[in-house]
Design an enzyme around this catalytic site. Structure first.
Site, short mmCIF file in Angstrom:
data_model
loop_
_atom_site.label_atom_id
_atom_site.label_comp_id
_atom_site.label_asym_id
_atom_site.label_seq_id
_atom_site.Cartn_x
_atom_site.Cartn_y
_atom_site.Cartn_z
N ASP A 184 0.82 -1.21 0.00
CA ASP A 184 0.00 0.00 0.00
C ASP A 184 0.86 1.26 0.00
O ASP A 184 1.63 1.48 0.93
CB ASP A 184 -0.91 -0.01 1.24
CG ASP A 184 -2.18 0.78 0.99
OD1 ASP A 184 -2.49 1.68 1.79
OD2 ASP A 184 -2.83 0.51 -0.03
N ARG A 212 -9.60 6.04 -15.13
CA ARG A 212 -10.33 5.25 -14.14
C ARG A 212 -9.37 5.13 -12.97
O ARG A 212 -8.25 4.62 -13.15
CB ARG A 212 -10.68 3.87 -14.66
CG ARG A 212 -11.20 2.91 -13.56
CD ARG A 212 -11.19 1.46 -14.01
NE ARG A 212 -11.78 0.56 -13.05
CZ ARG A 212 -11.10 -0.19 -12.17
NH1 ARG A 212 -9.75 -0.05 -12.09
NH2 ARG A 212 -11.73 -1.02 -11.35
N ASP A 214 -8.28 3.15 -10.09
CA ASP A 214 -8.46 1.83 -9.50
C ASP A 214 -8.39 1.92 -7.97
O ASP A 214 -7.60 2.68 -7.41
CB ASP A 214 -7.33 0.91 -10.00
CG ASP A 214 -7.40 -0.47 -9.40
OD1 ASP A 214 -8.36 -1.20 -9.73
OD2 ASP A 214 -6.51 -0.81 -8.60
N GLU A 250 -13.10 4.20 -9.02
CA GLU A 250 -13.71 2.93 -8.66
C GLU A 250 -13.93 2.91 -7.16
O GLU A 250 -13.01 2.72 -6.37
CB GLU A 250 -12.84 1.74 -9.07
CG GLU A 250 -13.57 0.43 -8.88
CD GLU A 250 -12.70 -0.65 -8.26
OE1 GLU A 250 -11.57 -0.33 -7.87
OE2 GLU A 250 -13.16 -1.79 -8.18
N ARG A 354 -20.73 3.01 -19.75
CA ARG A 354 -19.58 2.24 -20.21
C ARG A 354 -20.05 0.85 -20.62
O ARG A 354 -20.70 0.17 -19.83
CB ARG A 354 -18.54 2.13 -19.08
CG ARG A 354 -17.29 1.34 -19.45
CD ARG A 354 -16.31 1.25 -18.28
NE ARG A 354 -16.86 0.47 -17.18
CZ ARG A 354 -16.35 0.45 -15.95
NH1 ARG A 354 -15.28 1.19 -15.65
NH2 ARG A 354 -16.89 -0.28 -15.00
C1 QV4 Z 1 -4.39 -13.52 -1.78
C2 QV4 Z 1 -5.15 -13.31 -0.47
C3 QV4 Z 1 -4.36 -12.39 0.41
C4 QV4 Z 1 -3.01 -13.02 0.68
C5 QV4 Z 1 -2.29 -13.19 -0.66
C6 QV4 Z 1 -0.99 -13.90 -0.47
O1 QV4 Z 1 -6.42 -12.71 -0.77
O2 QV4 Z 1 -5.07 -12.19 1.66
O3 QV4 Z 1 -2.26 -12.19 1.54
O4 QV4 Z 1 -3.08 -13.98 -1.57
O5 QV4 Z 1 -0.27 -13.72 -1.70
C7 QV4 Z 1 -4.79 -11.38 -6.51
C8 QV4 Z 1 -5.37 -12.70 -6.03
C9 QV4 Z 1 -5.54 -12.68 -4.52
C10 QV4 Z 1 -4.16 -12.41 -3.88
C11 QV4 Z 1 -3.63 -11.08 -4.43
C12 QV4 Z 1 -2.24 -10.76 -3.90
O6 QV4 Z 1 -6.66 -12.87 -6.63
O7 QV4 Z 1 -6.02 -13.95 -4.11
O8 QV4 Z 1 -4.32 -12.27 -2.46
O9 QV4 Z 1 -3.55 -11.13 -5.86
O10 QV4 Z 1 -1.35 -11.75 -4.30
C13 QV4 Z 1 -7.68 -7.75 -8.96
C14 QV4 Z 1 -8.35 -9.07 -8.55
C15 QV4 Z 1 -7.77 -9.61 -7.26
C16 QV4 Z 1 -6.27 -9.72 -7.40
C17 QV4 Z 1 -5.75 -8.28 -7.62
C18 QV4 Z 1 -4.22 -8.21 -7.66
O11 QV4 Z 1 -9.74 -8.85 -8.37
O12 QV4 Z 1 -8.31 -10.91 -7.04
O13 QV4 Z 1 -5.70 -10.30 -6.21
O14 QV4 Z 1 -6.25 -7.82 -8.88
O15 QV4 Z 1 -3.71 -9.07 -8.62
C19 QV4 Z 1 -12.41 -4.58 -3.46
C20 QV4 Z 1 -11.79 -3.22 -3.78
C21 QV4 Z 1 -11.85 -2.90 -5.24
C22 QV4 Z 1 -11.26 -4.05 -6.06
C23 QV4 Z 1 -12.06 -5.32 -5.72
C24 QV4 Z 1 -11.56 -6.51 -6.51
O16 QV4 Z 1 -12.48 -2.20 -3.06
O17 QV4 Z 1 -11.10 -1.71 -5.51
O18 QV4 Z 1 -11.94 -5.60 -4.34
N1 QV4 Z 1 -11.31 -3.75 -7.50
C25 QV4 Z 1 -10.11 -3.22 -8.15
C26 QV4 Z 1 -9.91 -3.82 -9.53
C27 QV4 Z 1 -9.56 -5.30 -9.40
C28 QV4 Z 1 -8.20 -5.44 -8.74
C29 QV4 Z 1 -7.95 -4.41 -7.71
C30 QV4 Z 1 -8.85 -3.42 -7.41
C31 QV4 Z 1 -6.59 -4.37 -7.13
O19 QV4 Z 1 -11.09 -3.67 -10.29
O20 QV4 Z 1 -9.54 -5.96 -10.67
O21 QV4 Z 1 -8.13 -6.73 -8.09
O22 QV4 Z 1 -5.85 -3.51 -7.98
O23 QV4 Z 1 -13.80 -4.49 -3.55
CA CA Z 2 -4.29 2.58 0.36
#
Ligand code: QV4
Ligand code: CA
Length: 514
Positions: A184, A212, A214, A250, A354
């Site tokens: 973070d 956008r 994120d 978002e 969109r």
């Molecule tokens: C996992 C566990 C963690 C653990 C970690 C260990 O959850 O607790 O510590 O493994 O390595 C991917 C994996 C996820 C993994 C993470 C870190 O799916 O299992 O953690 O990587 O290794 C996208 C996907 C996520 C992905 C992430 C980063 O959705 O699954 O995580 O990219 O690769 C909330 C937010 C909102 C977010 C939404 C998904 O408020 O903002 O969740 N949406 C945006 C994007 C989304 C993206 C992110 C945010 C992060 O639209 O596509 O998440 O940038 O609601």
């Molecule tokens: Ca933050």
């Protein structure tokens, strides 16, 4: 007094700009070409999006990201930044510049998915397994290609046990802890704000029209504003002087959490996730919902104000069970209902719209969850993303879904352009799932989502004439390839929509009139 009011007008005018999409006038939607390569987007702007009145393209994050190998190159690796260098599986900086120039030159603008809340996952290891080959170390929070070091992350500010966000009711955790372990960034530091702004200004200089933001919910609104205040106005090669980038944040707010979309209105628009979740429930007729209830759709349903809303039926997260919206979300997998939902969204005046454009993946539900929700874009053995091929029937090949090219959706993007500025008017419903409404004197749409025929005469508000239904077909030369609708001198037309029709809705507008 005159000079003062003029000055105020100027200030209001300028600072309002970030709510305006910066699309050419008369272009009222953007399309999310999820995971498309820059070269393919440039071609699509020229051959399809410009001729059909699309205002712009939301692209996948263009900055260098981690290459994840377990699972193999998931789509979400692009949400784990390693640097702000413009090289990803979609292309390099040269290809990026070429795309922006060619799209802008045909009036289709580019909106960048800016991943600025975090860098890669804390467990992403170390080395140069990144799309531009940059070295990084997640463990030591070392990103020399930016550069960022341990000082630039929130670690000590986070008060949760694991360092990850554990409780969405604790607004400090949501902002200062790690979203699913993603490192973070300390956006209260001017150094970090300046590096993020430098990245965004590089994109603005190239010619993009907006961003956008994120994971906006995970940044303090004030920190985000401090970054946005460092942004340049748009490139005057394509935009008038003093134009600010369009900003849509978002923020997933389905209610029930302390953090609200309205907390972010000072920075720009916000994504209204209630929109797709509710519309899916209504069109699926779940929980006793029915289309007759859509009479007060928009703010009446508790959504943010229309001029602060970025709306969509599905997005790249919730079409595969990530993010918010749950099972009610309609996607291309539910094609018939999906076209109705997208048609309704594009006909209704609420929000800036969109359209989603996806790739197909091998869904595999195990105990109600798609275990293949991670699968990345269509790719070759060497990991390169496959080009978008166009079939003779104008659909896309290589497992690109191209919803934006479906006749019903493309024609409703045009419908929205034709009726732009016209009021919501002439609402009718049968108390169940047969509804109709117009947009002033320019367009009219009728839905039949009941299990029986719709057969009725309605006031359309349109000038007399013979109209082509743009759902079952379209106007080609001086003929209609689908159904026709005759509007008499008093604006009345008869509509017959079978509940067994391929698409049980009809749309007409003044540019599809014989
Ligand atoms: C996992 C566990 C963690 C653990 C970690 C260990 O959850 O607790 O510590 O493994 O390595 C991917 C994996 C996820 C993994 C993470 C870190 O799916 O299992 O953690 O990587 O290794 C996208 C996907 C996520 C992905 C992430 C980063 O959705 O699954 O995580 O990219 O690769 C909330 C937010 C909102 C977010 C939404 C998904 O408020 O903002 O969740 N949406 C945006 C994007 C989304 C993206 C992110 C945010 C992060 O639209 O596509 O998440 O940038 O609601
Ligand atoms: Ca933050």
């Amino acid at each position: 007094a005159y000079h003062l009011s003029f000055f105020l007008l100027l200030v209001v005018g300028v600072c309002w700009a970030q709510y305006s999409p910066n699309a050419l006038s008369g272009r009222t939607s953007i399309v999310h070409l999820f995971e498309w390569r820059w070269a393919d987007i440039a071609l699509e702007c020229e051959r399809y999006l410009a001729p059909n009145g699309f205002g712009g393209v939301q692209i996948s994050p263009p900055n260098e990201n981690v290459i994840v190998t377990d699972p193999w190159q998931p789509w979400w690796e692009r949400y784990q930044p390693v640097s702000y260098k413009l090289c990803t599986r979609s292309g390099n900086e040269t290809e990026f510049r070429d795309m922006v120039t060619r799209c802008n030159n045909v009036g289709v603008h580019i909106y960048v998915d800016a991943v600025i809340n975090h860098m890669c996952g804390a467990h992403a290891g170390a080395g140069s397994h990144a799309t531009c080959g940059s070295y990084f170390s997640a463990k030591t929070e070392d990103f020399p290609a930016v550069p960022y070091s341990g000082w630039d992350f929130n670690d000590d500010k986070c008060k949760s046990r694991s360092g990850d966000i554990e409780n969405y009711h604790d607004i400090s955790q949501v902002r200062d802890c790690r979203l699913v372990s993603l490192l973070d960034l300390a956006l209260e530091k001017d150094y970090v704000r300046s590096k993020v702004a430098e990245y965004m200004n590089h994109l603005i200089d190239i010619g993009v029209a907006g961003f956008r933001i994120d994971a906006a919910k995970h940044m303090w609104p004030g920190d985000l504003k401090a970054v946005l205040d460092k942004l340049n106005d748009l490139n005057t090669k394509w935009f008038s002087a003093g134009t600010k980038p369009f900003i849509y944040q978002e923020v997933i707010d389905l209610g029930g959490e302390p953090i609200k979309g309205s907390d972010y209105f000072g920075n720009g628009r916000v994504t209204e996730f209630k929109y797709g979740a509710k519309l899916g429930t209504v069109i699926r007729k779940w929980n006793g919902e029915k289309m007759a209830y859509l009479k007060n759709w928009g703010e009446g349903w508790g959504f943010v104000p229309s001029d602060r809303a970025l709306v969509f039926v599905d997005n790249h997260d919730n079409q595969r069970g990530h993010g918010a919206g749950g099972a009610s979300i309609l996607t291309f997998w539910d094609a018939r209902l999906y076209k109705m939902a997208v048609g309704f969204m594009l006909a209704h005046p609420y929000g800036f719209t969109r359209v989603m454009s996806s790739f197909r993946w091998p869904r595999n539900f195990v105990n109600g969850r798609d275990v293949n929700d991670w699968v990345g874009p269509p790719s070759n053995a060497d990991g390169s993303v496959r080009p978008v091929t166009i079939n003779a029937d104008t659909t896309c090949g290589n497992d690109w879904v191209c919803e934006h090219r479906w006749r019903q959706i493309k024609n409703m993007v045009i419908f929205r352009n034709v009726v732009d500025g016209q009021p919501f008017s002439n609402w009718w419903d049968n108390g169940s799932n047969q509804v109709a409404f117009g947009r002033g004197s320019k367009g009219f749409i009728v839905f039949n989502n009941d299990d029986w025929d719709l057969n009725i005469s309605l006031q359309t508000g349109l000038p007399a004439g013979t109209y082509c239904d743009v759902i079952s077909g379209e106007k080609e030369g001086n003929t209609c390839t689908g159904e026709q609708v005759y509007v008499s001198g008093d604006g009345i037309a008869r509509f017959h929509v079978s509940n067994n029709a391929e698409d049980p809705f009809v749309a007409i507008h003044v540019n599809a009139k014989l």
